[in-house]
Design an enzyme around this catalytic site. Sequence first.
Site, PDB file in Angstrom:
ATOM      1  N   LEU A 156     -10.141   8.650  73.658  1.00  0.00           N
ATOM      2  CA  LEU A 156     -11.087   7.596  73.281  1.00  0.00           C
ATOM      3  C   LEU A 156     -12.300   7.551  74.199  1.00  0.00           C
ATOM      4  O   LEU A 156     -13.351   7.035  73.825  1.00  0.00           O
ATOM      5  CB  LEU A 156     -10.392   6.225  73.300  1.00  0.00           C
TER       6      LEU A 156
ATOM      7  N   GLY B 287     -14.335   9.241  81.839  1.00  0.00           N
ATOM      8  CA  GLY B 287     -15.243   8.760  82.872  1.00  0.00           C
ATOM      9  C   GLY B 287     -14.837   9.268  84.228  1.00  0.00           C
ATOM     10  O   GLY B 287     -13.891  10.054  84.375  1.00  0.00           O
ATOM     11  N   GLY B 288     -15.561   8.775  85.240  1.00  0.00           N
ATOM     12  CA  GLY B 288     -15.298   9.228  86.594  1.00  0.00           C
ATOM     13  C   GLY B 288     -13.955   8.771  87.132  1.00  0.00           C
ATOM     14  O   GLY B 288     -13.435   9.351  88.088  1.00  0.00           O
TER      15      GLY B 288
ATOM     16  N   THR C 164      -9.202   7.728  78.692  1.00  0.00           N
ATOM     17  CA  THR C 164      -8.520   6.741  77.854  1.00  0.00           C
ATOM     18  C   THR C 164      -8.097   7.420  76.564  1.00  0.00           C
ATOM     19  O   THR C 164      -8.880   8.181  75.959  1.00  0.00           O
ATOM     20  CB  THR C 164      -9.452   5.553  77.534  1.00  0.00           C
TER      21      THR C 164
ATOM     22  N   ASP D   1     -17.798  -5.793  84.507  1.00  0.00           N
ATOM     23  CA  ASP D   1     -18.406  -4.722  83.711  1.00  0.00           C
ATOM     24  C   ASP D   1     -18.568  -5.152  82.252  1.00  0.00           C
ATOM     25  O   ASP D   1     -18.215  -4.414  81.335  1.00  0.00           O
ATOM     26  CB  ASP D   1     -17.572  -3.440  83.801  1.00  0.00           C
TER      27      ASP D   1
END
Length: 526
Positions: free
Chosen positions: A15, A18-19, A23, A139
């Site tokens: 999905l 990232g760093g 997901t 976030d």
Amino acid sequence: MENLLASRYRLIKPLGQGGFGATYLAEDNQMPSNRLCVVKQLCPQANDPLHLPLIQDRFRREATILEDVGRGHSQIPDLYAYFNEDGQFYLVQEWIEGATLGNSVAQQGCWSEVAVQNFLIKILPTLTYIHSKGVIHRDIKPDNIILRSSDQHPVLIDFGAVRETMGTALNQGHSTNTIIIGTPGYMPQEQGVGRPVFASDVYSLGLTAIFLLTGKHPTQLSHDPSTGEVIWRNHVPKVGESLSDILDQAICTHASGRFATAQAMLEALQQNRAHAQTLINAPANFAPRLTHEASTLVAAPGPVAATDLPAIAAPQGISDWQKMLLTGSMVGAFALAAIVLMRPPSQEAEPSGLSPVRAEVEQMDLIDAPSAETPIISDNEAGIAEATSGSSSIPVTESSDAAATSDFASAPREPSASADPPEPFPETSYASNLDDYSWLSQRHVVESELRGKTAWQLDVMRNSIFARHGRLFKDSQLQTYFNQQPWYQPIYMPDEFPSSLISPVEEKNAAFILEYQNRNGLRHVP
């Protein structure tokens, strides 16, 4: 044998990446339904084995918080499990089916002011809830809010605290965070130096709302070089002053200038809505009508005041009392002539108990009543259609207190429409509406869909276009009807409704329905 995480989770598709890890959409093979879930793989930034116990401890504590927060609110995903395997850390959370706010704008375009205000009113209680738990999201952005398919409620995902845990490092025996959580543009300055407060989430949410209105991320907007404030109003000049002021306060550069809490912002929005609601229970006509007696004095020729008479030069040598007598005689003569001229020809046939004053009052009833053949265009209704210079007129009129502002307004109406008494309102029409007419915003209406409908049903159908954008109505019966609809969120007073909210499809539909009503004499007049 198929590889499973923790011997139960089968990864279906990625999905996101990232760093901090990845997901996945996964399937829980140990549940009878093989329910779908989200598996988040989190990668520690430090590879030193000395860090591992510290990271494990912080990961457990943050997972415990996520479990508590998700369990207590329907707009936060539930945490199903957490574990670590082969040096990687995993969270298993509820799968929320729906589109992110970012996807929504990309696919359907920018949101209306009404939709943004409704979104904020729905999401701010969630923010208030997590703040009450001592949690700062850190976030908030369009991609971290999902509109749940089942009910279109916004769901807050991807809390930053666990990701911060993955950045934990040891510095002279003390744990420190080597990274800052947040997204450039959506992150306020205090969060950028590692000191977020509750108002930091308010800032991020305010910019998320501005993205919904403008389609622009904060990094695409200009800033005031003297204050650092975001400049965004020029991209959506039709947004109301009240909502614009609320958003400006939410995104104030300095935390002290913002709403201190999500609850404070929510209350400001609710007060803004309450101001619009003040007209809901008002009489059908905003401007109070004069009583019959007062109207008679204004409209009928009636007795003429001495101050209204032309000045008459008195002959020299006449005494004051003679001047008064002469003036009084002339006033009486004018008054008598006016009364005689006003009396209808059938006055002698009236019952003996009917006084000349009452006769004038009954004449005034005819003067006050709107004519079925001659539409009346009120100043404020005409202003609505002309709010945007150069734009075509939009028929936003109601059935009883304003007339059409489009070219169809002059269409002749059958005389029988005014002779017959208005049709009664169905008792159930306020309480329910099997067709909410939302499709009028998506496709053009055809005449076959109008045939067989009563004047009242057609008025509701046409005005639902404007009600869906938050317009209030002067007609009390229309207002009462829309108040009963669960989707209705009143915001704009009739004379302040921005015509720019109406799409071309909606404009054509409103004009088409109005033309059909006028052509067939199907305008409902209470």
